[in-house]
Design a protein around this motif. Structure first.
Motif, mmCIF file in Angstrom:
data_model
loop_
_atom_site.group_PDB
_atom_site.id
_atom_site.type_symbol
_atom_site.label_atom_id
_atom_site.label_comp_id
_atom_site.label_asym_id
_atom_site.label_seq_id
_atom_site.Cartn_x
_atom_site.Cartn_y
_atom_site.Cartn_z
ATOM 1 N N VAL A 184 0.846 -1.191 0.000
ATOM 2 C CA VAL A 184 0.000 0.000 0.000
ATOM 3 C C VAL A 184 0.883 1.243 0.000
ATOM 4 O O VAL A 184 1.725 1.416 0.883
ATOM 5 C CB VAL A 184 -0.921 0.037 1.233
ATOM 6 N N VAL A 185 0.668 2.095 -0.993
ATOM 7 C CA VAL A 185 1.346 3.386 -1.040
ATOM 8 C C VAL A 185 0.312 4.441 -0.655
ATOM 9 O O VAL A 185 -0.681 4.628 -1.368
ATOM 10 C CB VAL A 185 1.917 3.672 -2.443
ATOM 11 N N LEU A 186 0.534 5.085 0.480
ATOM 12 C CA LEU A 186 -0.402 6.112 0.924
ATOM 13 C C LEU A 186 -0.390 7.291 -0.044
ATOM 14 O O LEU A 186 0.678 7.730 -0.484
ATOM 15 C CB LEU A 186 -0.045 6.620 2.321
ATOM 16 N N THR A 187 -1.562 7.801 -0.346
ATOM 17 C CA THR A 187 -1.660 9.034 -1.124
ATOM 18 C C THR A 187 -1.247 10.212 -0.252
ATOM 19 O O THR A 187 -0.587 11.136 -0.719
ATOM 20 C CB THR A 187 -3.089 9.219 -1.652
ATOM 21 N N ASP A 188 -1.625 10.152 1.029
ATOM 22 C CA ASP A 188 -1.259 11.216 1.953
ATOM 23 C C ASP A 188 -1.505 10.738 3.383
ATOM 24 O O ASP A 188 -2.189 9.729 3.605
ATOM 25 C CB ASP A 188 -2.071 12.486 1.679
ATOM 26 N N PHE A 189 -0.940 11.477 4.314
ATOM 27 C CA PHE A 189 -1.145 11.262 5.750
ATOM 28 C C PHE A 189 -1.265 12.652 6.329
ATOM 29 O O PHE A 189 -0.267 13.347 6.496
ATOM 30 C CB PHE A 189 0.041 10.515 6.348
ATOM 31 N N VAL A 190 -2.493 13.094 6.571
ATOM 32 C CA VAL A 190 -2.741 14.446 7.039
ATOM 33 C C VAL A 190 -3.165 14.400 8.497
ATOM 34 O O VAL A 190 -3.755 13.420 8.954
ATOM 35 C CB VAL A 190 -3.797 15.160 6.165
ATOM 36 N N PHE A 191 -2.835 15.469 9.221
ATOM 37 C CA PHE A 191 -3.149 15.451 10.643
ATOM 38 C C PHE A 191 -3.378 16.861 11.162
ATOM 39 O O PHE A 191 -2.868 17.839 10.613
ATOM 40 C CB PHE A 191 -2.028 14.779 11.436
ATOM 41 N N CYS A 192 -4.147 16.939 12.229
ATOM 42 C CA CYS A 192 -4.372 18.192 12.942
ATOM 43 C C CYS A 192 -3.438 18.205 14.144
ATOM 44 O O CYS A 192 -3.528 17.318 14.995
ATOM 45 C CB CYS A 192 -5.818 18.303 13.403
ATOM 46 N N PRO A 193 -2.561 19.212 14.264
ATOM 47 C CA PRO A 193 -1.621 19.272 15.374
ATOM 48 C C PRO A 193 -2.143 20.054 16.581
ATOM 49 O O PRO A 193 -1.401 20.289 17.534
ATOM 50 C CB PRO A 193 -0.432 20.013 14.760
ATOM 51 N N HIS A 194 -3.417 20.450 16.532
ATOM 52 C CA HIS A 194 -3.961 21.341 17.553
ATOM 53 C C HIS A 194 -4.684 20.572 18.659
ATOM 54 O O HIS A 194 -5.265 19.522 18.418
ATOM 55 C CB HIS A 194 -4.933 22.333 16.914
ATOM 56 N N ALA A 195 -4.677 21.135 19.848
ATOM 57 C CA ALA A 195 -5.467 20.606 20.956
ATOM 58 C C ALA A 195 -6.895 21.142 20.832
ATOM 59 O O ALA A 195 -7.113 22.194 20.232
ATOM 60 C CB ALA A 195 -4.858 21.029 22.290
ATOM 61 N N PRO A 196 -7.865 20.435 21.395
ATOM 62 C CA PRO A 196 -9.228 20.971 21.386
ATOM 63 C C PRO A 196 -9.318 22.188 22.304
ATOM 64 O O PRO A 196 -8.451 22.413 23.151
ATOM 65 C CB PRO A 196 -10.070 19.808 21.911
ATOM 66 N N GLY A 197 -10.391 22.952 22.140
ATOM 67 C CA GLY A 197 -10.635 24.080 23.030
ATOM 68 C C GLY A 197 -10.981 23.608 24.431
ATOM 69 O O GLY A 197 -11.123 22.407 24.693
ATOM 70 N N ALA A 198 -11.133 24.548 25.340
ATOM 71 C CA ALA A 198 -11.416 24.222 26.743
ATOM 72 C C ALA A 198 -12.700 23.408 26.899
ATOM 73 O O ALA A 198 -12.820 22.586 27.812
ATOM 74 C CB ALA A 198 -11.498 25.509 27.567
ATOM 75 N N ASP A 199 -13.651 23.616 25.980
ATOM 76 C CA ASP A 199 -14.918 22.879 26.054
ATOM 77 C C ASP A 199 -14.849 21.538 25.314
ATOM 78 O O ASP A 199 -15.838 20.825 25.216
ATOM 79 C CB ASP A 199 -16.053 23.727 25.479
ATOM 80 N N GLY A 200 -13.674 21.199 24.787
ATOM 81 C CA GLY A 200 -13.510 19.938 24.060
ATOM 82 C C GLY A 200 -13.801 20.046 22.579
ATOM 83 O O GLY A 200 -13.520 19.124 21.821
ATOM 84 N N ALA A 201 -14.370 21.174 22.157
ATOM 85 C CA ALA A 201 -14.707 21.363 20.741
ATOM 86 C C ALA A 201 -13.463 21.791 19.964
ATOM 87 O O ALA A 201 -12.511 22.326 20.548
ATOM 88 C CB ALA A 201 -15.799 22.419 20.603
ATOM 89 N N PRO A 202 -13.463 21.578 18.653
ATOM 90 C CA PRO A 202 -12.323 22.008 17.846
ATOM 91 C C PRO A 202 -12.100 23.511 17.964
ATOM 92 O O PRO A 202 -13.053 24.288 17.980
ATOM 93 C CB PRO A 202 -12.728 21.639 16.420
#
Length: 195
Positions: free
Chosen positions: A89-107
């Motif tokens: 398997v050759v991945l097309t991409d591996f994308v990620f969010c490096p951020h922590a959620p907000g204080a309420d747990g929401a993005p």
């Protein structure tokens, strides 16, 4: 697979922790990497059917200082290298969010799932057809991200979802418990979609 010039390719967007690999919280050590049963073989079958494979992952450990960007990059490379070596398997991409959620747990950003930003950005970068694509993840945040991006969504029910906050965008098109079922559902859909 041959596509008409200008046509867009369908994709399988795959969550990392709890879906592709056994969830080890905040792990960035390639030695602790363990696949979910049959996941590499499943990705190989889907890739042979012509779908791009994109790993899509929230990684708040970066923002929280649990591991460094260099450590996470080693893990990303290990996942890509092992998928290719073990299953072709050759991945097309591996994308990620490096951020922590907000204080309420929401993005607190547009890329942290359940926001659809990672999927939309990957689709634009690689010419992917979101309406013909699937998102597979072990939480309803994964499902919501996929649906909000315009994909169909599978809840890979490995125990990752603990909140079960309902909503129309959080209802999966399928709730499955193993990768063989995921492959069957995705590929059956591809056959049904042919003219």
């Amino acid at each position: 697979m041959n596509r008409a010039p200008g046509s867009r390719r369908p994709a399988l967007f795959v969550d990392k922790d709890g879906t592709l690999v056994i969830d080890v919280p905040y792990n960035a050590d390639p030695a602790r990497l363990e696949w979910q049963p049959a996941a590499p073989q499943a990705l190989a079958a889907v890739a042979r059917a012509g779908l791009a494979i994109v790993v899509v992952s929230n990684q708040p450990g970066l923002a929280l200082g649990r591991f460094s960007a260099a450590e996470f990059e080693r893990l990303r490379r290990a996942i890509a290298d092992r998928l290719q070596a073990e299953a072709g398997v050759v991945l097309t991409d591996f994308v990620f969010c490096p951020h922590a959620p907000g204080a309420d747990g929401a993005p607190a950003c547009g890329c942290r799932k359940p926001e659809p930003g990672l999927l939309i950005d990957a689709a634009e970068r690689h010419g992917l057809d979101l309406a013909a694509s699937w998102m597979v993840g072990d939480t309803l945040d994964d499902v919501e991200a996929g649906r909000r991006a315009g994909c169909r969504a599978i809840l890979y029910d490995s125990g990752g979802e603990t909140v079960w906050r309902a909503g129309p965008m959080r209802t999966p098109h399928a709730r499955l418990q193993d990768w063989d079922e995921v492959v069957h559902r995705v590929l059956a859909d591809r056959v049904e979609a042919r003219p």
